[in-house]
Design a protein around this motif. Sequence first.
Motif: not given
Length: 681
Positions: A446, A448-449, A472-474, A476, A478
Motif C-alpha cells: 500500500k 500513499v504520498c 494516492d500515487p495518482h 487522488t 485519501q
Amino acid sequence: MATICFVSYEIYPTTPGGCGVLLRNAAELLLARGHRIVFLLDVPHSDFKRFQEHDRLQMPNAEHCWAYEVQALVGERAGSEHDVTSTFAHRSLRFALALRRVQEHESLDYVEFFDYCGPAYYALATRLFEPSGVPTAAPVIGIRLHGSIELIDEVGATHDVNRDRYRLYALERGAFRLADAILAPSRSYYEATAAQRYGLPAERVAVSQSPRQDFPRVTQRPALDRHFRILFLGRIYHLKGVDQLVHAALLLLRRRPQLRCTFDLIGLDSAESPFGTSSIAYLRAQIPPALRPRFEFPGHVERAAIVRRLDETLFAVFPNRFESFCYALHEVYDAGVPVIINNLPAFRAFFEHERNALFYDGTTEGLLAAMECLLDDDALRERITRPYAVATEPLGVFYDHPRPLGAPAPDVTTPTVLVVVLAPKGLESAAETLGDLAAQTAPPAKIVCLLPAGDEADTIVPWLGRPWRVVDPHGTPQATVDFLTRDALVTLWAGDRAAPDWLARCTAALQRWPAAAFTGTWAQRGGQLVPSFLDVAPDLHPFDHGGELTRVLLRTQPGRLAVDLLDANLGALGELGALWRAIGRWGPGVLLPEPLLELIDDRQPLDPVLFHYLLLSAGRALPDGWQRAAGLLATRVTGHDSTNTAAYAELLELRRNLRRPGFYMRKAAQKLLGRLRGNRG
C-alpha cells in the motif's frame, strides 16, 4: 560425520591466544572422531601459510582438515574501515563475505564463531535477507562463549571508550541474539554471564567443555624448609589479577621473611597497565628493590620448562578477575599442583572449596589468608592436590549433531507493508521513487504520498513535525480515516531510489525473524556508503544520523490510524520514537549491510530539545543502551576534558537514574542536555 568450520583470528601454535588453543584442541579431538574440519582464518598471510603448509599437517587425520584465508577470499570487496566507520563491523563484514565464498567450495554443517568483538553478526544477519525460496537453514551458525569485550572491559579500564567501542559491544549483543546456538564451557559461567547480562534463555545454550592438553604429572613435591616456588601462569595483565598476587606476596614476605620461596609470574607481557606501559615494568616498580629477586617474570616459557618449574611449585595461584574456563588452571591442577583460585562462576563449575582447591573471596587480604593457610596446613595441601579429575567431557555431543537451539519460528504469512512517500515539492518530484516502488519484486504494498497541506486543506496529517495531506500515487485525495497501518511501515522522501529487490528482501527478513522490530538495508548517498548501526545500537542512532529518516520497515499493528503511530511532539524524531517503542515491544531490528537504497540529502543536526523529549518519552525502551549513550553524551559535553568534574558528576547521576521514572530521570537528563545545547560541537 559433520563438516565443521571454525572462524578465528587465532590458531595454535601458529599464533598466540587462548581461543586459538581451544580451536586446535577441538579440531584434533573432532578429527579423531571422524569429522571434517575447515578453518576460516583472518590472520597475516605469513601465519596462514605456516599453518596451512606445516602446523595443520601435524594434526591427526590432517587430510580431513583444510584452511581458507579471509584476505584471499574477499580482498577489499567488503569495503574499508573508513567507509564502514567501525573497525569491528568491517571485520564482521569480511567474515560474512568470506564465509559465503567458503560455502561455494564446502558443504558445511556447522560454523562456529567466537563471541568477543561480534564477528558473527553480519554472517547471521545477511542470511535473513535471502530472497524467498533460497535456503537459509544450513549451515547452523553458533557462537562459543570465551569472554565478550563488554564483560572484560568491566574489570579493566584500559581502552578508550569511544563510539566504536560501543558499537563493538552492540555487535556482540546482536550476534548472541541471532545465533542458532550458544556454546558455554559450563552451566555456571552461562548463568553468570550470558543469562544475566544478555538474557539468553537456557534452551538456546549447550554446555560444551573446553578441550585441553594437560601437563604431565609432577614427579616430586617441594619441602617448606628448602627453596620452593609459588606460581602464576597466564598473560600478565589486569584481567588476570597479577597485581593482586604481587600485593599479597609482598604482605606475605613482610609477615614471613624467613620463607625460602620465589614467586614465578609466567606469561607474556602486555601494555595494559594503568599507565599504558609494560605490565611487568608496572608490577616490578611496586616491589621494593630488596625483594625484586624474589619475583621472576620469565615471559613466555615453553611447556617443557613449565613442567620443570611445576616440580618445584608448592602451590599455584589464579587470582583472575574474569574467566570463562582458564586452560592454565586446569592444566596445573591436573599436573598435581594444589591451586588457590578466586571465587568465580567459571571456577565453581569444576572446583569445590577445600575439596580440590582453595577458594578466596577476591580481596588481597583473602588471598593472603589463603596462601598462609596452604603454607601452614600440610594435610589440606595434600587433600586438594588433584583428588579427582575435572572437565572430563571435552566438547560434549553437540558437534556430532549440530542443530539450532531455541530459534523463533518464522511467520506463516508474508507481512504487508504501508509505504509513505513524503513529497514536499509536489507529486511530480516523487515520480522516480514511485516508479521504483512499482517495480519492486515484493508483493504489492500500500503506497500513499504526503503532500504539503496549505491553508485550503480540509484536513491535515501531522507527520515528522510538518502538516500534510494524504493522496494516492495518482494524486487522488485519501481520507485520514483510511490512512491505516499494515504489518509494517516505511517512510521515504521523494527522490529516494530503491533497488528492485529492496522491499522483497526486507519483507523476507521481517517474516523470518518475528522478534525483530524492524528490518532494512544500508544505503548510499551521492555514491558514498551510508552505513547504519540502528539494528545493533539504536541508542546511538541520533549521534550518528541526527534527525534523518531511518528508511526501515517498522513492524506495526495492522488496521490502526497511521497518524497515531508517531508522536507529533517529537517532530523530526517521531519515526525514531516509534521505532524505539517497537524495540521495547518486539526486540531489536536487523539490517542488511548492502546499499540497496540511494538517498536524497535529508541530513539535519540533532535538535537538543527534541532529543531531550525523545529520551524521556521513549528512552525507557532501551535502558541498557542508554547506559552507553550517556557516556557518549558526556564526551560531547565535556569535549574530552577529563577535568570537567561538574559534567562528570552529572553523567554519573544520569547513569544511576536512567531506569528510574519521573523526577529523577528528568532532572539528570535536563542538566546534561542543557550543557549539550550550549556546546553542540
